[in-house]
Scaffold this motif. Structure first.
Motif, PDB file in Angstrom:
ATOM      1  N   ILE A  79       0.865  -1.175   0.000  1.00  0.00           N
ATOM      2  CA  ILE A  79       0.000   0.000   0.000  1.00  0.00           C
ATOM      3  C   ILE A  79       0.901   1.224   0.000  1.00  0.00           C
ATOM      4  CG2 ILE A  79      -0.197   0.177   2.524  1.00  0.00           C
ATOM      5  CD1 ILE A  79      -3.245   0.859   1.954  1.00  0.00           C
ATOM      6  N   THR A  80       0.487   2.264  -0.711  1.00  0.00           N
ATOM      7  CA  THR A  80       1.338   3.442  -0.836  1.00  0.00           C
ATOM      8  C   THR A  80       0.908   4.539   0.134  1.00  0.00           C
ATOM      9  OG1 THR A  80      -0.076   4.304  -2.609  1.00  0.00           O
ATOM     10  CG2 THR A  80       1.826   2.997  -3.269  1.00  0.00           C
ATOM     11  N   LYS A  81       1.899   5.309   0.564  1.00  0.00           N
ATOM     12  CA  LYS A  81       1.632   6.476   1.410  1.00  0.00           C
ATOM     13  C   LYS A  81       1.273   7.664   0.528  1.00  0.00           C
ATOM     14  CE  LYS A  81       5.024   5.308   5.004  1.00  0.00           C
ATOM     15  NZ  LYS A  81       6.255   5.771   5.707  1.00  0.00           N
ATOM     16  N   PRO A  82       0.360   8.518   0.972  1.00  0.00           N
ATOM     17  CA  PRO A  82      -0.526   8.348   2.134  1.00  0.00           C
ATOM     18  C   PRO A  82      -1.627   7.350   1.805  1.00  0.00           C
ATOM     19  CG  PRO A  82      -1.073  10.370   0.988  1.00  0.00           C
ATOM     20  CD  PRO A  82       0.132   9.798   0.279  1.00  0.00           C
ATOM     21  N   TYR A  83      -1.966   6.473   2.728  1.00  0.00           N
ATOM     22  CA  TYR A  83      -2.915   5.406   2.463  1.00  0.00           C
ATOM     23  C   TYR A  83      -4.287   5.745   3.053  1.00  0.00           C
ATOM     24  CZ  TYR A  83      -1.223   4.447   7.136  1.00  0.00           C
ATOM     25  OH  TYR A  83      -0.839   4.589   8.440  1.00  0.00           O
ATOM     26  N   ASN A  84      -5.293   5.139   2.461  1.00  0.00           N
ATOM     27  CA  ASN A  84      -6.656   5.259   2.972  1.00  0.00           C
ATOM     28  C   ASN A  84      -6.837   4.222   4.078  1.00  0.00           C
ATOM     29  OD1 ASN A  84      -9.520   4.580   3.254  1.00  0.00           O
ATOM     30  ND2 ASN A  84      -9.848   5.961   1.533  1.00  0.00           N
ATOM     31  N   PRO A  85      -7.143   4.624   5.318  1.00  0.00           N
ATOM     32  CA  PRO A  85      -7.268   3.664   6.424  1.00  0.00           C
ATOM     33  C   PRO A  85      -8.262   2.541   6.145  1.00  0.00           C
ATOM     34  CG  PRO A  85      -7.237   5.903   7.270  1.00  0.00           C
ATOM     35  CD  PRO A  85      -7.343   6.013   5.778  1.00  0.00           C
ATOM     36  N   THR A  86      -9.380   2.867   5.510  1.00  0.00           N
ATOM     37  CA  THR A  86     -10.386   1.843   5.224  1.00  0.00           C
ATOM     38  C   THR A  86      -9.854   0.809   4.258  1.00  0.00           C
ATOM     39  OG1 THR A  86     -12.168   3.442   5.574  1.00  0.00           O
ATOM     40  CG2 THR A  86     -12.713   1.432   4.362  1.00  0.00           C
ATOM     41  N   ILE A  87      -9.136   1.258   3.243  1.00  0.00           N
ATOM     42  CA  ILE A  87      -8.563   0.322   2.265  1.00  0.00           C
ATOM     43  C   ILE A  87      -7.509  -0.560   2.928  1.00  0.00           C
ATOM     44  CG2 ILE A  87      -7.133   0.163   0.190  1.00  0.00           C
ATOM     45  CD1 ILE A  87      -8.597   2.623  -0.880  1.00  0.00           C
ATOM     46  N   LEU A  88      -6.682   0.037   3.796  1.00  0.00           N
ATOM     47  CA  LEU A  88      -5.673  -0.747   4.501  1.00  0.00           C
ATOM     48  C   LEU A  88      -6.338  -1.851   5.337  1.00  0.00           C
ATOM     49  CD1 LEU A  88      -2.819  -1.357   5.478  1.00  0.00           C
ATOM     50  CD2 LEU A  88      -3.085   0.452   7.183  1.00  0.00           C
ATOM     51  N   LEU A  89      -7.384  -1.506   6.072  1.00  0.00           N
ATOM     52  CA  LEU A  89      -8.077  -2.493   6.901  1.00  0.00           C
ATOM     53  C   LEU A  89      -8.707  -3.600   6.052  1.00  0.00           C
ATOM     54  CD1 LEU A  89      -9.816  -0.170   9.525  1.00  0.00           C
ATOM     55  CD2 LEU A  89      -7.875  -1.710   9.921  1.00  0.00           C
ATOM     56  N   LEU A  90      -9.249  -3.239   4.904  1.00  0.00           N
ATOM     57  CA  LEU A  90      -9.847  -4.237   4.016  1.00  0.00           C
ATOM     58  C   LEU A  90      -8.789  -5.195   3.473  1.00  0.00           C
ATOM     59  CD1 LEU A  90     -12.414  -2.060   2.016  1.00  0.00           C
ATOM     60  CD2 LEU A  90     -12.928  -3.873   3.673  1.00  0.00           C
ATOM     61  N   ARG A  91      -7.607  -4.662   3.165  1.00  0.00           N
ATOM     62  CA  ARG A  91      -6.537  -5.528   2.653  1.00  0.00           C
ATOM     63  C   ARG A  91      -6.024  -6.468   3.739  1.00  0.00           C
ATOM     64  NH1 ARG A  91      -2.856  -2.166  -1.727  1.00  0.00           N
ATOM     65  NH2 ARG A  91      -4.597  -1.527  -3.048  1.00  0.00           N
ATOM     66  N   ILE A  92      -5.907  -5.945   4.958  1.00  0.00           N
ATOM     67  CA  ILE A  92      -5.490  -6.792   6.078  1.00  0.00           C
ATOM     68  C   ILE A  92      -6.512  -7.899   6.303  1.00  0.00           C
ATOM     69  CG2 ILE A  92      -5.198  -6.845   8.587  1.00  0.00           C
ATOM     70  CD1 ILE A  92      -3.968  -4.026   8.358  1.00  0.00           C
ATOM     71  N   GLU A  93      -7.791  -7.520   6.320  1.00  0.00           N
ATOM     72  CA  GLU A  93      -8.860  -8.490   6.542  1.00  0.00           C
ATOM     73  C   GLU A  93      -8.861  -9.576   5.469  1.00  0.00           C
ATOM     74  OE1 GLU A  93     -13.768  -8.609   6.876  1.00  0.00           O
ATOM     75  OE2 GLU A  93     -12.699  -6.693   6.809  1.00  0.00           O
ATOM     76  N   ALA A  94      -8.635  -9.168   4.212  1.00  0.00           N
ATOM     77  CA  ALA A  94      -8.645 -10.125   3.101  1.00  0.00           C
ATOM     78  C   ALA A  94      -7.508 -11.132   3.237  1.00  0.00           C
ATOM     79  CB  ALA A  94      -8.538  -9.382   1.772  1.00  0.00           C
ATOM     80  N   ILE A  95      -6.334 -10.655   3.612  1.00  0.00           N
ATOM     81  CA  ILE A  95      -5.186 -11.558   3.750  1.00  0.00           C
ATOM     82  C   ILE A  95      -5.399 -12.530   4.898  1.00  0.00           C
ATOM     83  CG2 ILE A  95      -2.744 -11.661   4.417  1.00  0.00           C
ATOM     84  CD1 ILE A  95      -2.304  -9.135   2.788  1.00  0.00           C
TER      85      ILE A  95
END
Length: 219
Positions: A98-114
């Motif tokens: 994920i690239t900076k600055p990142y969207n917190p919601t997108i980061l959480l969705l990617r973590i959840e998916a993994i």
């Protein structure tokens, strides 16, 4: 689920820790950048969030070293619009970036998916150097392997999915009942004891600990 943050920017550390903790994750921040591999082994995270630019070591080099011994999922945090960083991160074994600055919601969705993908792996699960094959009732560590009963495997899977968290006896029995494996309190105690003994056979001693009046926890 445990998440380890490897980030040297203090403000970014605090933001990530707040975000992940508020989302229900057990969150740790790497403290010693001169011995990160040792800290990863000690923390035993379910996922690592790693900045690509670290003091004293390049994140990609650390990832390359990590992949020689561990399969823990890693999300790399890269510089904005730097495709070279993204390509190298994935080639060295990153699960996502994920690239900076990142969207917190997108980061959480990617973590959840993994993490969801990790839990739903039908072939085998990996815990440090141990491989768990639910369909074969088998656990392996390097050259050692032992067979588990159906109950023992169901208990181990539940503890792995909640690694680092206390799982109550009631939750374990409910899980077994939902799988049509009817057990009482005494039977559960016997199954836990046998599972501990089998884990010890492949080198995992005292990884299932009892929390009095609370349940069990996989370290």
């Amino acid at each position: 689920m445990k998440i380890l943050i490897i980030e040297d920017d203090l403000e970014q550390q605090r933001e990530l820790k707040r975000l992940l903790t508020a989302s229900g994750y057990e969150t740790f921040v790497a403290q010693n950048f001169s011995s990160l591999l040792e800290e990863i082994v000690h923390t035993k995270p379910n996922l690592i969030l790693m900045d690509i630019n670290l003091p004293g070591i390049n994140g990609e080099s650390l990832l390359k070293e990590l992949r020689r011994t561990m399969d823990v999922p890693v999300i790399m945090v890269t510089s904005k619009n730097n495709e070279a960083d993204e390509v190298l991160s994935m080639s060295y074994g990153a699960d996502d970036y994920i690239t900076k600055p990142y969207n917190p919601t997108i980061l959480l969705l990617r973590i959840e998916a993994i993490l969801k993908r990790l839990q739903q792996t039908s072939d085998f699960l990996t815990v440090d150097k141990m491989q768990i094959f639910p369909d074969r009732g088998l656990i392996k560590c390097e050259e050692k392997e032992v067979l588990l009963t159906k109950n023992e495997m169901l208990i181990l899977k539940l503890l792995v999915q909640n690694r680092g968290k206390i799982v109550s006896r009631e939750a374990i029995m409910d899980d077994l009942w939902n799988s049509y494996e009817f057990v009482d309190d005494n039977t559960l105690t016997v199954n836990i004891s046998r599972l501990r003994a089998k884990l010890q056979e492949i080198g995992y001693q005292d990884v299932i600990q009892t929390r009095k009046k609370q349940g069990y926890i996989l370290l």
